[in-house]
Design a protein around this motif. Structure first.
Motif, PDB file in Angstrom:
ATOM      1  N   PRO A 125       0.826  -1.211   0.000  1.00  0.00           N
ATOM      2  CA  PRO A 125       0.000   0.000   0.000  1.00  0.00           C
ATOM      3  C   PRO A 125       0.862   1.264   0.000  1.00  0.00           C
ATOM      4  N   GLY A 126       0.417   2.243  -0.780  1.00  0.00           N
ATOM      5  CA  GLY A 126       1.099   3.532  -0.830  1.00  0.00           C
ATOM      6  C   GLY A 126       2.278   3.589  -1.777  1.00  0.00           C
ATOM      7  N   SER A 127       2.549   2.511  -2.498  1.00  0.00           N
ATOM      8  CA  SER A 127       3.714   2.500  -3.380  1.00  0.00           C
ATOM      9  C   SER A 127       3.341   2.581  -4.861  1.00  0.00           C
ATOM     10  N   ASP A 128       2.099   2.929  -5.137  1.00  0.00           N
ATOM     11  CA  ASP A 128       1.560   2.938  -6.501  1.00  0.00           C
ATOM     12  C   ASP A 128       2.408   3.764  -7.472  1.00  0.00           C
ATOM     13  N   ALA A 129       2.643   4.999  -7.179  1.00  0.00           N
ATOM     14  CA  ALA A 129       3.358   5.885  -8.108  1.00  0.00           C
ATOM     15  C   ALA A 129       4.780   5.392  -8.371  1.00  0.00           C
ATOM     16  N   ALA A 130       5.470   4.987  -7.326  1.00  0.00           N
ATOM     17  CA  ALA A 130       6.840   4.504  -7.497  1.00  0.00           C
ATOM     18  C   ALA A 130       6.870   3.179  -8.258  1.00  0.00           C
ATOM     19  N   PHE A 131       5.902   2.308  -7.995  1.00  0.00           N
ATOM     20  CA  PHE A 131       5.812   1.037  -8.719  1.00  0.00           C
ATOM     21  C   PHE A 131       5.587   1.281 -10.213  1.00  0.00           C
ATOM     22  N   LEU A 132       4.649   2.162 -10.540  1.00  0.00           N
ATOM     23  CA  LEU A 132       4.383   2.473 -11.943  1.00  0.00           C
ATOM     24  C   LEU A 132       5.611   3.062 -12.630  1.00  0.00           C
ATOM     25  N   ALA A 133       6.333   3.906 -11.937  1.00  0.00           N
ATOM     26  CA  ALA A 133       7.559   4.482 -12.504  1.00  0.00           C
ATOM     27  C   ALA A 133       8.601   3.393 -12.759  1.00  0.00           C
ATOM     28  N   ALA A 134       8.694   2.431 -11.854  1.00  0.00           N
ATOM     29  CA  ALA A 134       9.656   1.337 -12.023  1.00  0.00           C
ATOM     30  C   ALA A 134       9.271   0.446 -13.199  1.00  0.00           C
ATOM     31  N   VAL A 135       7.985   0.151 -13.338  1.00  0.00           N
ATOM     32  CA  VAL A 135       7.538  -0.665 -14.472  1.00  0.00           C
ATOM     33  C   VAL A 135       7.797   0.082 -15.778  1.00  0.00           C
ATOM     34  N   GLN A 136       7.528   1.364 -15.796  1.00  0.00           N
ATOM     35  CA  GLN A 136       7.804   2.163 -16.998  1.00  0.00           C
ATOM     36  C   GLN A 136       9.283   2.101 -17.351  1.00  0.00           C
ATOM     37  N   GLN A 137      10.126   2.157 -16.366  1.00  0.00           N
ATOM     38  CA  GLN A 137      11.570   2.083 -16.582  1.00  0.00           C
ATOM     39  C   GLN A 137      11.974   0.710 -17.142  1.00  0.00           C
ATOM     40  N   ALA A 138      11.185  -0.305 -16.820  1.00  0.00           N
ATOM     41  CA  ALA A 138      11.503  -1.665 -17.256  1.00  0.00           C
ATOM     42  C   ALA A 138      10.995  -2.004 -18.653  1.00  0.00           C
ATOM     43  N   VAL A 139      10.180  -1.158 -19.251  1.00  0.00           N
ATOM     44  CA  VAL A 139       9.608  -1.460 -20.569  1.00  0.00           C
ATOM     45  C   VAL A 139      10.683  -1.858 -21.588  1.00  0.00           C
ATOM     46  N   PRO A 140      11.808  -1.170 -21.684  1.00  0.00           N
ATOM     47  CA  PRO A 140      12.824  -1.572 -22.673  1.00  0.00           C
ATOM     48  C   PRO A 140      13.361  -2.994 -22.460  1.00  0.00           C
ATOM     49  N   LEU A 141      13.323  -3.482 -21.230  1.00  0.00           N
ATOM     50  CA  LEU A 141      13.776  -4.850 -20.964  1.00  0.00           C
ATOM     51  C   LEU A 141      12.903  -5.852 -21.711  1.00  0.00           C
ATOM     52  N   PHE A 142      11.604  -5.586 -21.720  1.00  0.00           N
ATOM     53  CA  PHE A 142      10.671  -6.461 -22.429  1.00  0.00           C
ATOM     54  C   PHE A 142      10.744  -6.231 -23.940  1.00  0.00           C
ATOM     55  N   GLN A 143      10.921  -4.984 -24.339  1.00  0.00           N
ATOM     56  CA  GLN A 143      10.994  -4.686 -25.774  1.00  0.00           C
ATOM     57  C   GLN A 143      12.129  -5.432 -26.453  1.00  0.00           C
ATOM     58  N   ARG A 144      13.225  -5.607 -25.758  1.00  0.00           N
ATOM     59  CA  ARG A 144      14.364  -6.273 -26.375  1.00  0.00           C
ATOM     60  C   ARG A 144      14.437  -7.770 -26.046  1.00  0.00           C
ATOM     61  N   ALA A 145      13.520  -8.264 -25.249  1.00  0.00           N
ATOM     62  CA  ALA A 145      13.535  -9.684 -24.892  1.00  0.00           C
ATOM     63  C   ALA A 145      13.178 -10.554 -26.094  1.00  0.00           C
ATOM     64  N   HIS A 146      13.934 -11.600 -26.285  1.00  0.00           N
ATOM     65  CA  HIS A 146      13.697 -12.526 -27.394  1.00  0.00           C
ATOM     66  C   HIS A 146      12.298 -13.123 -27.275  1.00  0.00           C
ATOM     67  N   GLY A 147      11.517 -13.022 -28.348  1.00  0.00           N
ATOM     68  CA  GLY A 147      10.195 -13.622 -28.382  1.00  0.00           C
ATOM     69  C   GLY A 147       9.086 -12.804 -27.749  1.00  0.00           C
ATOM     70  N   CYS A 148       9.391 -11.651 -27.198  1.00  0.00           N
ATOM     71  CA  CYS A 148       8.369 -10.810 -26.570  1.00  0.00           C
ATOM     72  C   CYS A 148       7.792  -9.849 -27.615  1.00  0.00           C
ATOM     73  N   SER A 149       6.460  -9.885 -27.759  1.00  0.00           N
ATOM     74  CA  SER A 149       5.835  -9.031 -28.767  1.00  0.00           C
ATOM     75  C   SER A 149       4.938  -7.947 -28.166  1.00  0.00           C
ATOM     76  N   ALA A 150       4.608  -8.056 -26.896  1.00  0.00           N
ATOM     77  CA  ALA A 150       3.767  -7.033 -26.257  1.00  0.00           C
ATOM     78  C   ALA A 150       3.867  -7.162 -24.745  1.00  0.00           C
ATOM     79  N   MET A 151       3.698  -6.037 -24.078  1.00  0.00           N
ATOM     80  CA  MET A 151       3.715  -6.001 -22.619  1.00  0.00           C
ATOM     81  C   MET A 151       2.825  -4.859 -22.169  1.00  0.00           C
TER      82      MET A 151
END
Length: 99
Positions: A12-38
């Motif tokens: 609880p209370g970590s929503d904004a920071a969690f969303l920022a961390a997931v946003q920062q991680a998007v390139p990890l999925f974009q370059r992952a072999h076989g990943c087409s959407a996240m």
């Protein structure tokens, strides 16, 4: 195609920071072999509940190639501290399309 569904409950209370961390991680999925959407969906009923939805070409692309990569370690370092409990992960594949 295989779709990963990860049910994530954050502290609880970590929503904004969690969303920022997931946003920062998007390139990890974009370059992952076989990943087409996240994408990340938020529960309407429970503000601390999310569903991570990732499309993979094969189950091995997720369970082996990605999970054994340094990018997976980076993903967990970015978001793991926000988890209230370990995510529940399931994999699904199309069975029937209605329309």
């Amino acid at each position: 195609m295989v779709t990963e569904l990860a049910a994530i409950q954050i502290k609880p209370g970590s929503d904004a920071a969690f969303l920022a961390a997931v946003q920062q991680a998007v390139p990890l999925f974009q370059r992952a072999h076989g990943c087409s959407a996240m994408r990340l969906e938020k529960s309407v009923e429970d503000a601390d509940s999310y569903l991570l939805i990732v499309d993979w070409a094969t189950l091995d692309d997720h369970n082996i190639t990605f999970r054994e990569s340094s990018d997976f370690q980076t993903w967990r370092a970015l978001v793991g501290g926000f988890f209230a409990e370990a995510p529940t992960v399931r994999h699904i594949a199309p069975a029937l399309t209605g329309f």
